[in-house]
Design a protein around this motif. Sequence first.
Motif, PDB file in Angstrom:
ATOM      1  N   GLY A  38       0.796  -1.213   0.000  1.00 24.77           N
ATOM      2  CA  GLY A  38       0.000   0.000   0.000  1.00 24.77           C
ATOM      3  C   GLY A  38       0.830   1.263   0.000  1.00 24.77           C
ATOM      4  O   GLY A  38       1.878   1.326   0.660  1.00 24.77           O
ATOM      5  N   LEU A  39       0.375   2.253  -0.746  1.00 25.48           N
ATOM      6  CA  LEU A  39       0.997   3.579  -0.758  1.00 25.48           C
ATOM      7  C   LEU A  39       0.092   4.529   0.008  1.00 25.48           C
ATOM      8  O   LEU A  39      -1.110   4.576  -0.221  1.00 25.48           O
ATOM      9  N   TYR A  40       0.680   5.306   0.905  1.00 29.20           N
ATOM     10  CA  TYR A  40      -0.062   6.237   1.739  1.00 29.20           C
ATOM     11  C   TYR A  40       0.586   7.609   1.631  1.00 29.20           C
ATOM     12  O   TYR A  40       1.811   7.715   1.530  1.00 29.20           O
ATOM     13  N   ASP A  41      -0.237   8.669   1.676  1.00 24.02           N
ATOM     14  CA  ASP A  41       0.313  10.026   1.671  1.00 24.02           C
ATOM     15  C   ASP A  41      -0.141  10.758   2.928  1.00 24.02           C
ATOM     16  O   ASP A  41      -0.969  10.262   3.685  1.00 24.02           O
ATOM     17  N   ASN A  42       0.415  11.938   3.134  1.00 26.16           N
ATOM     18  CA  ASN A  42       0.151  12.759   4.333  1.00 26.16           C
ATOM     19  C   ASN A  42       0.422  11.990   5.623  1.00 26.16           C
ATOM     20  O   ASN A  42      -0.370  12.029   6.563  1.00 26.16           O
ATOM     21  N   VAL A  43       1.522  11.296   5.653  1.00 28.20           N
ATOM     22  CA  VAL A  43       1.912  10.497   6.813  1.00 28.20           C
ATOM     23  C   VAL A  43       2.900  11.288   7.643  1.00 28.20           C
ATOM     24  O   VAL A  43       3.826  11.904   7.116  1.00 28.20           O
ATOM     25  N   THR A  44       2.714  11.261   8.963  1.00 27.18           N
ATOM     26  CA  THR A  44       3.666  11.884   9.882  1.00 27.18           C
ATOM     27  C   THR A  44       4.545  10.793  10.463  1.00 27.18           C
ATOM     28  O   THR A  44       4.049   9.841  11.060  1.00 27.18           O
ATOM     29  N   ILE A  45       5.853  10.932  10.264  1.00 26.13           N
ATOM     30  CA  ILE A  45       6.816  10.012  10.870  1.00 26.13           C
ATOM     31  C   ILE A  45       7.130  10.582  12.247  1.00 26.13           C
ATOM     32  O   ILE A  45       7.754  11.629  12.365  1.00 26.13           O
ATOM     33  N   LEU A  46       6.672   9.901  13.285  1.00 28.17           N
ATOM     34  CA  LEU A  46       6.851  10.410  14.638  1.00 28.17           C
ATOM     35  C   LEU A  46       8.245  10.117  15.184  1.00 28.17           C
ATOM     36  O   LEU A  46       8.800  10.910  15.924  1.00 28.17           O
ATOM     37  N   PHE A  47       8.786   8.954  14.838  1.00 32.02           N
ATOM     38  CA  PHE A  47      10.102   8.590  15.371  1.00 32.02           C
ATOM     39  C   PHE A  47      10.756   7.604  14.419  1.00 32.02           C
ATOM     40  O   PHE A  47      10.203   6.562  14.101  1.00 32.02           O
ATOM     41  N   ARG A  48      11.966   7.948  13.960  1.00 33.48           N
ATOM     42  CA  ARG A  48      12.710   7.041  13.079  1.00 33.48           C
ATOM     43  C   ARG A  48      14.201   7.283  13.242  1.00 33.48           C
ATOM     44  O   ARG A  48      14.632   8.249  13.847  1.00 33.48           O
ATOM     45  N   GLY A  49      14.969   6.378  12.682  1.00 37.43           N
ATOM     46  CA  GLY A  49      16.406   6.562  12.654  1.00 37.43           C
ATOM     47  C   GLY A  49      17.152   5.910  13.790  1.00 37.43           C
ATOM     48  O   GLY A  49      18.343   5.694  13.707  1.00 37.43           O
ATOM     49  N   ILE A  50      16.477   5.567  14.865  1.00 36.63           N
ATOM     50  CA  ILE A  50      17.140   4.939  16.004  1.00 36.63           C
ATOM     51  C   ILE A  50      16.446   3.617  16.248  1.00 36.63           C
ATOM     52  O   ILE A  50      15.248   3.575  16.500  1.00 36.63           O
ATOM     53  N   GLY A  51      17.185   2.532  16.152  1.00 36.38           N
ATOM     54  CA  GLY A  51      16.581   1.230  16.389  1.00 36.38           C
ATOM     55  C   GLY A  51      16.022   0.616  15.123  1.00 36.38           C
ATOM     56  O   GLY A  51      16.229   1.096  14.018  1.00 36.38           O
ATOM     57  N   ALA A  52      15.261  -0.448  15.295  1.00 40.87           N
ATOM     58  CA  ALA A  52      14.761  -1.209  14.162  1.00 40.87           C
ATOM     59  C   ALA A  52      13.324  -0.879  13.806  1.00 40.87           C
ATOM     60  O   ALA A  52      12.782  -1.465  12.888  1.00 40.87           O
ATOM     61  N   ASN A  53      12.679   0.047  14.530  1.00 42.28           N
ATOM     62  CA  ASN A  53      11.276   0.367  14.294  1.00 42.28           C
ATOM     63  C   ASN A  53      11.087   1.830  13.935  1.00 42.28           C
ATOM     64  O   ASN A  53      11.878   2.679  14.317  1.00 42.28           O
ATOM     65  N   THR A  54       9.983   2.092  13.210  1.00 43.00           N
ATOM     66  CA  THR A  54       9.588   3.441  12.843  1.00 43.00           C
ATOM     67  C   THR A  54       8.153   3.642  13.323  1.00 43.00           C
ATOM     68  O   THR A  54       7.300   2.804  13.055  1.00 43.00           O
ATOM     69  N   VAL A  55       7.910   4.748  14.014  1.00 39.78           N
ATOM     70  CA  VAL A  55       6.565   5.055  14.497  1.00 39.78           C
ATOM     71  C   VAL A  55       5.927   6.033  13.515  1.00 39.78           C
ATOM     72  O   VAL A  55       6.498   7.084  13.228  1.00 39.78           O
ATOM     73  N   ILE A  56       4.762   5.655  12.991  1.00 42.72           N
ATOM     74  CA  ILE A  56       4.078   6.497  12.006  1.00 42.72           C
ATOM     75  C   ILE A  56       2.675   6.827  12.487  1.00 42.72           C
ATOM     76  O   ILE A  56       2.096   6.101  13.290  1.00 42.72           O
ATOM     77  N   LYS A  57       2.157   7.943  11.982  1.00 39.29           N
ATOM     78  CA  LYS A  57       0.783   8.344  12.265  1.00 39.29           C
ATOM     79  C   LYS A  57       0.140   8.742  10.944  1.00 39.29           C
ATOM     80  O   LYS A  57       0.643   9.608  10.242  1.00 39.29           O
ATOM     81  N   LEU A  58      -0.973   8.069  10.612  1.00 36.38           N
ATOM     82  CA  LEU A  58      -1.683   8.392   9.397  1.00 36.38           C
ATOM     83  C   LEU A  58      -3.172   8.271   9.639  1.00 36.38           C
ATOM     84  O   LEU A  58      -3.637   7.311  10.246  1.00 36.38           O
ATOM     85  N   GLN A  59      -3.898   9.283   9.211  1.00 38.44           N
ATOM     86  CA  GLN A  59      -5.345   9.354   9.339  1.00 38.44           C
ATOM     87  C   GLN A  59      -5.802   9.107  10.781  1.00 38.44           C
ATOM     88  O   GLN A  59      -6.764   8.391  11.039  1.00 38.44           O
ATOM     89  N   GLY A  60      -5.054   9.665  11.726  1.00 37.55           N
ATOM     90  CA  GLY A  60      -5.413   9.557  13.129  1.00 37.55           C
ATOM     91  C   GLY A  60      -5.034   8.239  13.775  1.00 37.55           C
ATOM     92  O   GLY A  60      -5.329   8.013  14.944  1.00 37.55           O
ATOM     93  N   PHE A  61      -4.372   7.345  13.073  1.00 34.76           N
ATOM     94  CA  PHE A  61      -3.994   6.034  13.584  1.00 34.76           C
ATOM     95  C   PHE A  61      -2.476   5.985  13.734  1.00 34.76           C
ATOM     96  O   PHE A  61      -1.748   6.278  12.795  1.00 34.76           O
ATOM     97  N   THR A  62      -2.008   5.626  14.906  1.00 40.26           N
ATOM     98  CA  THR A  62      -0.571   5.544  15.173  1.00 40.26           C
ATOM     99  C   THR A  62      -0.174   4.085  15.306  1.00 40.26           C
ATOM    100  O   THR A  62      -0.831   3.314  16.003  1.00 40.26           O
ATOM    101  N   THR A  63       0.909   3.704  14.632  1.00 37.55           N
ATOM    102  CA  THR A  63       1.386   2.328  14.699  1.00 37.55           C
ATOM    103  C   THR A  63       2.906   2.284  14.587  1.00 37.55           C
ATOM    104  O   THR A  63       3.532   3.254  14.157  1.00 37.55           O
ATOM    105  N   ILE A  64       3.455   1.158  14.972  1.00 41.18           N
ATOM    106  CA  ILE A  64       4.899   0.935  14.886  1.00 41.18           C
ATOM    107  C   ILE A  64       5.149  -0.080  13.779  1.00 41.18           C
ATOM    108  O   ILE A  64       4.544  -1.147  13.761  1.00 41.18           O
ATOM    109  N   VAL A  65       6.070   0.257  12.869  1.00 40.38           N
ATOM    110  CA  VAL A  65       6.380  -0.593  11.731  1.00 40.38           C
ATOM    111  C   VAL A  65       7.878  -0.881  11.755  1.00 40.38           C
ATOM    112  O   VAL A  65       8.680   0.037  11.953  1.00 40.38           O
ATOM    113  N   PRO A  66       8.282  -2.133  11.545  1.00 39.50           N
ATOM    114  CA  PRO A  66       9.721  -2.407  11.423  1.00 39.50           C
ATOM    115  C   PRO A  66      10.317  -1.612  10.254  1.00 39.50           C
ATOM    116  O   PRO A  66       9.688  -1.480   9.196  1.00 39.50           O
TER     117      PRO A  66
END
Length: 137
Positions: free
Chosen positions: A97-125
Amino acid sequence: MFFSSLGMGMLFGMLHTKPRLKVYREGWAKKVKLGIFLLAYLVPLFMIEARGSFLNQSMQLIGVRSEQNVIQLTKRHTNFLSSNGVKYLSKTNSGEGLYDNVTILFRGIGANTVIKLQGFTTIVPSNDIIIGKAKEA
């Protein structure tokens, strides 16, 4: 910016010269060094557009947080987000899936990236996500 850098350089030079008097105040020198460090951190924050709080701005400066991104997620994560009501912009032939208007809340440190899109926050490897910056109009 130039004058603040010049002022910090002058203060740094004054601190690292030998004092003429034998009495040297350690506490005063530590406070001035701390002040120079804080000044070096805060001056860029005041010189740029202040969008949001200082924490958000400083995280954007160091690349940990960014807004208005386009991301591509693996099929597994796309299915998970779809089941939670998050709609994708488009889908590739392999089901990613391709998503736009995504806020990357935390990345660059560790093996996970925290994203927020359309009011939903999740952690993605980090291996399961491709991040791109959206074009500015």
